[in-house]
Write a protein that holds these residues in place. Structure first.
Motif, PDB file in Angstrom:
ATOM      1  N   GLN A  87     -81.075 -26.122  28.823  1.00  0.00           N
ATOM      2  CA  GLN A  87     -79.689 -25.728  29.021  1.00  0.00           C
ATOM      3  C   GLN A  87     -78.704 -26.691  28.381  1.00  0.00           C
ATOM      4  OE1 GLN A  87     -78.697 -25.082  33.119  1.00  0.00           O
ATOM      5  NE2 GLN A  87     -76.663 -24.287  32.686  1.00  0.00           N
ATOM      6  N   GLN A  88     -78.983 -27.995  28.455  1.00  0.00           N
ATOM      7  CA  GLN A  88     -78.037 -28.972  27.908  1.00  0.00           C
ATOM      8  C   GLN A  88     -78.000 -28.969  26.386  1.00  0.00           C
ATOM      9  OE1 GLN A  88     -80.849 -29.614  29.523  1.00  0.00           O
ATOM     10  NE2 GLN A  88     -81.673 -31.655  29.135  1.00  0.00           N
ATOM     11  N   PHE A  89     -78.962 -28.291  25.754  1.00  0.00           N
ATOM     12  CA  PHE A  89     -78.962 -28.155  24.301  1.00  0.00           C
ATOM     13  C   PHE A  89     -78.791 -26.681  23.976  1.00  0.00           C
ATOM     14  CE2 PHE A  89     -81.637 -31.785  25.405  1.00  0.00           C
ATOM     15  CZ  PHE A  89     -80.988 -32.794  24.722  1.00  0.00           C
ATOM     16  N   ASP A  90     -77.557 -26.243  23.996  1.00  0.00           N
ATOM     17  CA  ASP A  90     -77.220 -24.825  23.867  1.00  0.00           C
ATOM     18  C   ASP A  90     -77.763 -24.254  22.558  1.00  0.00           C
ATOM     19  OD1 ASP A  90     -76.119 -22.326  24.040  1.00  0.00           O
ATOM     20  OD2 ASP A  90     -74.097 -22.961  23.482  1.00  0.00           O
ATOM     21  N   GLU A 147     -79.363 -40.699  31.526  1.00  0.00           N
ATOM     22  CA  GLU A 147     -78.278 -39.836  31.974  1.00  0.00           C
ATOM     23  C   GLU A 147     -77.741 -40.354  33.298  1.00  0.00           C
ATOM     24  OE1 GLU A 147     -79.499 -35.761  32.085  1.00  0.00           O
ATOM     25  OE2 GLU A 147     -80.055 -35.721  29.944  1.00  0.00           O
ATOM     26  N   ASN A 168     -75.244 -37.640  39.351  1.00  0.00           N
ATOM     27  CA  ASN A 168     -74.010 -37.045  39.874  1.00  0.00           C
ATOM     28  C   ASN A 168     -73.459 -37.868  41.034  1.00  0.00           C
ATOM     29  OD1 ASN A 168     -74.095 -34.914  38.052  1.00  0.00           O
ATOM     30  ND2 ASN A 168     -75.416 -33.692  39.391  1.00  0.00           N
ATOM     31  N   ARG A 216     -81.356 -29.486  18.739  1.00  0.00           N
ATOM     32  CA  ARG A 216     -80.104 -30.140  18.343  1.00  0.00           C
ATOM     33  C   ARG A 216     -79.541 -29.555  17.052  1.00  0.00           C
ATOM     34  NH1 ARG A 216     -79.543 -35.069  21.176  1.00  0.00           N
ATOM     35  NH2 ARG A 216     -81.434 -35.725  22.280  1.00  0.00           N
ATOM     36  N   LYS A 241     -76.519 -26.685  17.415  1.00  0.00           N
ATOM     37  CA  LYS A 241     -75.159 -27.175  17.644  1.00  0.00           C
ATOM     38  C   LYS A 241     -74.598 -27.834  16.386  1.00  0.00           C
ATOM     39  CE  LYS A 241     -72.530 -30.153  20.852  1.00  0.00           C
ATOM     40  NZ  LYS A 241     -71.938 -31.086  19.883  1.00  0.00           N
TER      41      LYS A 241
END
Length: 357
Positions: free
Chosen positions: A81-84, A169, A172, A334, A337
């Motif tokens: 998900q974090q790499f659309d 990372e 949260n 990657r 994007k």
């Protein structure tokens, strides 16, 4: 007195009535014409300008994976998900070369000869992406790429597409990290044994003062599916790179040490380079010590001082190392994007001049 007119026999013209009749006929003709046009017109004429824009936007960016690195196949079109990966279509089908917007070339698979590269004429504005995860010391025949490459992808931060071996990372919320149970002191895994290399020579001195369990190269076996489980039992892991180059920080640090819950003892680029990617209190650098004997003395002191040792895990309350279950997938994801945000088309004259600088 004149006689009253009989409406049935009156032949005079009423202008209002004529106007209304003509207007009605025009309206009916327009309605019939519109219904017919909508029914008979081809699909391409039915869409208004907004629909045309939508169709163009949905046309995928085709990314051709020219070869799977080292023949290691991995799932395509399954980007985390974090790499659309939306709007992109990854394929390994070389018959789609002529319609591909980009071709990703893994250097180690194509460096031996230009015959390993696409042989048919390149479509206009198709971008060739040079992908490499080896250091300059182990990256031969770079000149083969002269005046062919449009985008670079590697572990170097100044690549067009930055594809590191790992990263941290931020949590949260503040987290409490449980240090794995430690029953052993230090470990090192190595597959490329070069007796003339700095790391092997350094180990040759260090082992005189410190117990180090060796894995690989005919020593202990380290199964991939049990790697973290085994290494997590060690207090220290020696993340010694096979060569020293800017930003060249590999899985030896990320997977073997940090993800496994060890304190890494690193040999690679200068400390300042490591601190671009990880907190300064998360690792020990061999360059901070005058000799292997001095390093060994420091590690033995940490082994006896539990509180001081635990300080190397304080950073984990804010950060964590995400698992690298499928690193090839992440690297290739990657590209999507980058192509969406790609700078104006340009060709790199010399990959060698940049990469070995």
């Amino acid at each position: 007195m004149g006689q009253a007119q009989n409406p049935e026999t009156d032949k005079s013209v009423n202008p209002v009535k004529i106007f209304l009749l003509i207007s009605l006929q025009i309206l009916l003709s327009f309605i019939l014409f519109t219904m017919y046009y909508r029914r008979e017109a081809p699909a391409s004429t039915k869409a208004d300008s907004q629909d045309d824009v939508t169709v163009i936007a949905k046309e995928p960016i085709i990314i051709l994976v020219w070869s799977f690195p080292f023949g290691q196949r991995f799932p395509l079109n399954q980007c985390p998900q974090q790499f659309d990966g939306s709007g992109c279509l990854y394929t390994a089908d070389r018959t789609l070369y002529s319609s591909a917007h980009a071709v990703v070339l893994f250097h180690r698979d194509v460096y031996t000869s230009k015959k390993q590269l696409p042989q048919t004429p390149r479509p206009s504005n198709q971008r060739w992406v040079w992908f490499n995860n080896e250091s300059p010391s182990h990256c031969p025949n770079l000149a083969i790429m002269n005046n062919l490459i449009n985008l670079t992808m590697s572990y170097r931060v100044d690549s067009d597409i930055f594809a590191p071996y790992g990263w941290i990372e931020k949590h949260n919320t503040t987290m409490h990290f449980t240090i794995p149970t430690k029953t052993k002191l230090a470990a090192w895994a190595i597959s490329n044994w070069n007796p003339n290399s700095r790391r092997v020579k350094y180990y040759g001195e260090l082992k005189n003062y410190l117990q180090i369990d060796m894995y690989g190269y005919g020593r202990r076996n380290l199964p991939r599916n049990r790697q973290s489980e085994i290494l997590s039992t060690y207090k220290f892991y020696f993340a010694f790179e096979n060569s020293i180059h800017v930003d060249y920080i590999t899985e030896k640090l990320w997977d073997n040490a940090l993800y496994s819950g060890c304190v890494p003892v690193v040999m690679g680029p200068p400390r300042e380079n490591y601190e671009r990617f990880i907190p300064r209190d998360s690792f020990i650098h061999v360059d901070d010590f005058a000799s292997p004997q001095e390093l060994a003395s420091y590690l033995l002191s940490l082994d006896k001082d539990e509180e001081k040792y635990k300080q190397y895990f304080n950073w984990r309350s804010e950060y964590y190392v995400p698992p690298q279950d499928n690193p090839w997938t992440v690297s290739y994801c990657r590209v999507c994007k980058a192509l969406k945000e790609a700078p104006p088309y340009r060709t790199i004259a010399s990959i060698e001049k940049w990469f070995k600088d």
